[in-house]
Scaffold this motif. Structure first.
Motif, PDB file in Angstrom:
ATOM      1  N   ASN A  32       0.828  -1.205   0.000  1.00  0.00           N
ATOM      2  CA  ASN A  32       0.000   0.000   0.000  1.00  0.00           C
ATOM      3  C   ASN A  32       0.861   1.253   0.000  1.00  0.00           C
ATOM      4  O   ASN A  32       0.560   2.231  -0.696  1.00  0.00           O
ATOM      5  CB  ASN A  32      -0.935   0.008   1.214  1.00  0.00           C
ATOM      6  N   GLU A  33       1.937   1.227   0.768  1.00  0.00           N
ATOM      7  CA  GLU A  33       2.835   2.379   0.823  1.00  0.00           C
ATOM      8  C   GLU A  33       3.517   2.603  -0.531  1.00  0.00           C
ATOM      9  O   GLU A  33       3.592   3.732  -1.025  1.00  0.00           O
ATOM     10  CB  GLU A  33       3.888   2.166   1.911  1.00  0.00           C
ATOM     11  N   ILE A  34       3.988   1.532  -1.142  1.00  0.00           N
ATOM     12  CA  ILE A  34       4.636   1.632  -2.452  1.00  0.00           C
ATOM     13  C   ILE A  34       3.635   2.130  -3.486  1.00  0.00           C
ATOM     14  O   ILE A  34       3.946   3.000  -4.304  1.00  0.00           O
ATOM     15  CB  ILE A  34       5.239   0.273  -2.866  1.00  0.00           C
ATOM     16  N   GLU A  35       2.421   1.602  -3.435  1.00  0.00           N
ATOM     17  CA  GLU A  35       1.393   2.018  -4.386  1.00  0.00           C
ATOM     18  C   GLU A  35       1.077   3.506  -4.234  1.00  0.00           C
ATOM     19  O   GLU A  35       0.891   4.211  -5.227  1.00  0.00           O
ATOM     20  CB  GLU A  35       0.132   1.190  -4.170  1.00  0.00           C
ATOM     21  N   GLY A  40       1.558   8.908  -7.084  1.00  0.00           N
ATOM     22  CA  GLY A  40       1.996  10.296  -7.273  1.00  0.00           C
ATOM     23  C   GLY A  40       2.879  10.431  -8.498  1.00  0.00           C
ATOM     24  O   GLY A  40       2.755  11.386  -9.269  1.00  0.00           O
ATOM     25  N   LEU A  41       3.754   9.474  -8.679  1.00  0.00           N
ATOM     26  CA  LEU A  41       4.620   9.480  -9.861  1.00  0.00           C
ATOM     27  C   LEU A  41       3.799   9.323 -11.132  1.00  0.00           C
ATOM     28  O   LEU A  41       4.044  10.020 -12.125  1.00  0.00           O
ATOM     29  CB  LEU A  41       5.651   8.354  -9.747  1.00  0.00           C
ATOM     30  N   ALA A  46       1.605  11.569 -16.121  1.00  0.00           N
ATOM     31  CA  ALA A  46       0.423  11.862 -16.946  1.00  0.00           C
ATOM     32  C   ALA A  46       0.304  13.361 -17.205  1.00  0.00           C
ATOM     33  O   ALA A  46      -0.010  13.778 -18.334  1.00  0.00           O
ATOM     34  CB  ALA A  46      -0.840  11.339 -16.263  1.00  0.00           C
ATOM     35  N   ALA A  47       0.558  14.176 -16.195  1.00  0.00           N
ATOM     36  CA  ALA A  47       0.494  15.636 -16.379  1.00  0.00           C
ATOM     37  C   ALA A  47       1.563  16.097 -17.372  1.00  0.00           C
ATOM     38  O   ALA A  47       1.296  16.941 -18.237  1.00  0.00           O
ATOM     39  CB  ALA A  47       0.673  16.340 -15.042  1.00  0.00           C
ATOM     40  N   ALA A  48       2.770  15.540 -17.250  1.00  0.00           N
ATOM     41  CA  ALA A  48       3.846  15.911 -18.177  1.00  0.00           C
ATOM     42  C   ALA A  48       3.492  15.507 -19.609  1.00  0.00           C
ATOM     43  O   ALA A  48       3.747  16.256 -20.557  1.00  0.00           O
ATOM     44  CB  ALA A  48       5.154  15.256 -17.749  1.00  0.00           C
ATOM     45  N   GLN A  49       2.895  14.351 -19.770  1.00  0.00           N
ATOM     46  CA  GLN A  49       2.500  13.906 -21.111  1.00  0.00           C
ATOM     47  C   GLN A  49       1.433  14.827 -21.698  1.00  0.00           C
ATOM     48  O   GLN A  49       1.479  15.156 -22.885  1.00  0.00           O
ATOM     49  CB  GLN A  49       1.980  12.469 -21.060  1.00  0.00           C
ATOM     50  N   ARG A  50       0.481  15.255 -20.872  1.00  0.00           N
ATOM     51  CA  ARG A  50      -0.546  16.182 -21.370  1.00  0.00           C
ATOM     52  C   ARG A  50       0.076  17.508 -21.783  1.00  0.00           C
ATOM     53  O   ARG A  50      -0.306  18.100 -22.789  1.00  0.00           O
ATOM     54  CB  ARG A  50      -1.615  16.412 -20.300  1.00  0.00           C
ATOM     55  N   LEU A  51       1.037  17.989 -21.000  1.00  0.00           N
ATOM     56  CA  LEU A  51       1.680  19.263 -21.323  1.00  0.00           C
ATOM     57  C   LEU A  51       2.490  19.178 -22.608  1.00  0.00           C
ATOM     58  O   LEU A  51       2.486  20.089 -23.422  1.00  0.00           O
ATOM     59  CB  LEU A  51       2.586  19.717 -20.169  1.00  0.00           C
ATOM     60  N   VAL A  52       3.208  18.076 -22.771  1.00  0.00           N
ATOM     61  CA  VAL A  52       4.055  17.930 -23.962  1.00  0.00           C
ATOM     62  C   VAL A  52       3.203  17.826 -25.229  1.00  0.00           C
ATOM     63  O   VAL A  52       3.605  18.289 -26.291  1.00  0.00           O
ATOM     64  CB  VAL A  52       4.984  16.704 -23.803  1.00  0.00           C
ATOM     65  N   LYS A  53       2.011  17.261 -25.114  1.00  0.00           N
ATOM     66  CA  LYS A  53       1.141  17.125 -26.286  1.00  0.00           C
ATOM     67  C   LYS A  53       0.495  18.443 -26.694  1.00  0.00           C
ATOM     68  O   LYS A  53      -0.023  18.563 -27.790  1.00  0.00           O
ATOM     69  CB  LYS A  53       0.057  16.087 -26.006  1.00  0.00           C
ATOM     70  N   ASN A  54       0.530  19.435 -25.807  1.00  0.00           N
ATOM     71  CA  ASN A  54      -0.096  20.721 -26.093  1.00  0.00           C
ATOM     72  C   ASN A  54       0.909  21.633 -26.799  1.00  0.00           C
ATOM     73  O   ASN A  54       1.905  22.036 -26.217  1.00  0.00           O
ATOM     74  CB  ASN A  54      -0.567  21.352 -24.785  1.00  0.00           C
TER      75      ASN A  54
END
Length: 97
Positions: A32-35, A40-41, A46-54
């Motif tokens: 659970n701790e690792i998950e 968060g990672l 996912a946020a970085a991928q959305r930004l790069v696609k814009n």
């Protein structure tokens, strides 16, 4: 098989089952701790991928680097990273105390 030997084996079997149950609980807690850390990672990736696609973000990033200059931008980024990591440690210490 003698009754005493049967009792010894039954006791050993019971102890092994209890140890296995404790180990399963510990493993579940660790997972659970690792998950939690990996989630968060995953959100960050996912946020970085959305930004790069814009395309607007890409053009804006290039413009910022061109206007500010790469050296000054790297100084700001390194200072920001230092402040961010220090703030996270401080918050973590306050939560523990």
């Amino acid at each position: 098989m003698s009754s005493e030997r049967f009792h010894q084996l039954a006791t050993k079997h019971s102890n092994l089952r209890l140890r296995a149950a404790v180990q399963r609980r510990q493993l579940g807690s660790s997972m659970n701790e690792i998950e939690h850390h990996l989630s968060g990672l995953d959100r960050g990736v996912a946020a970085a991928q959305r930004l790069v696609k814009n395309p607007a973000v890409l053009i804006g990033s290039v413009a910022v680097v061109a206007l500010i200059g790469p050296k000054r931008l790297m100084r700001w980024v390194s200072r920001g990273a230092l402040i961010y990591s220090t703030a996270r440690r401080f918050i973590r210490l306050r939560q523990q105390g």
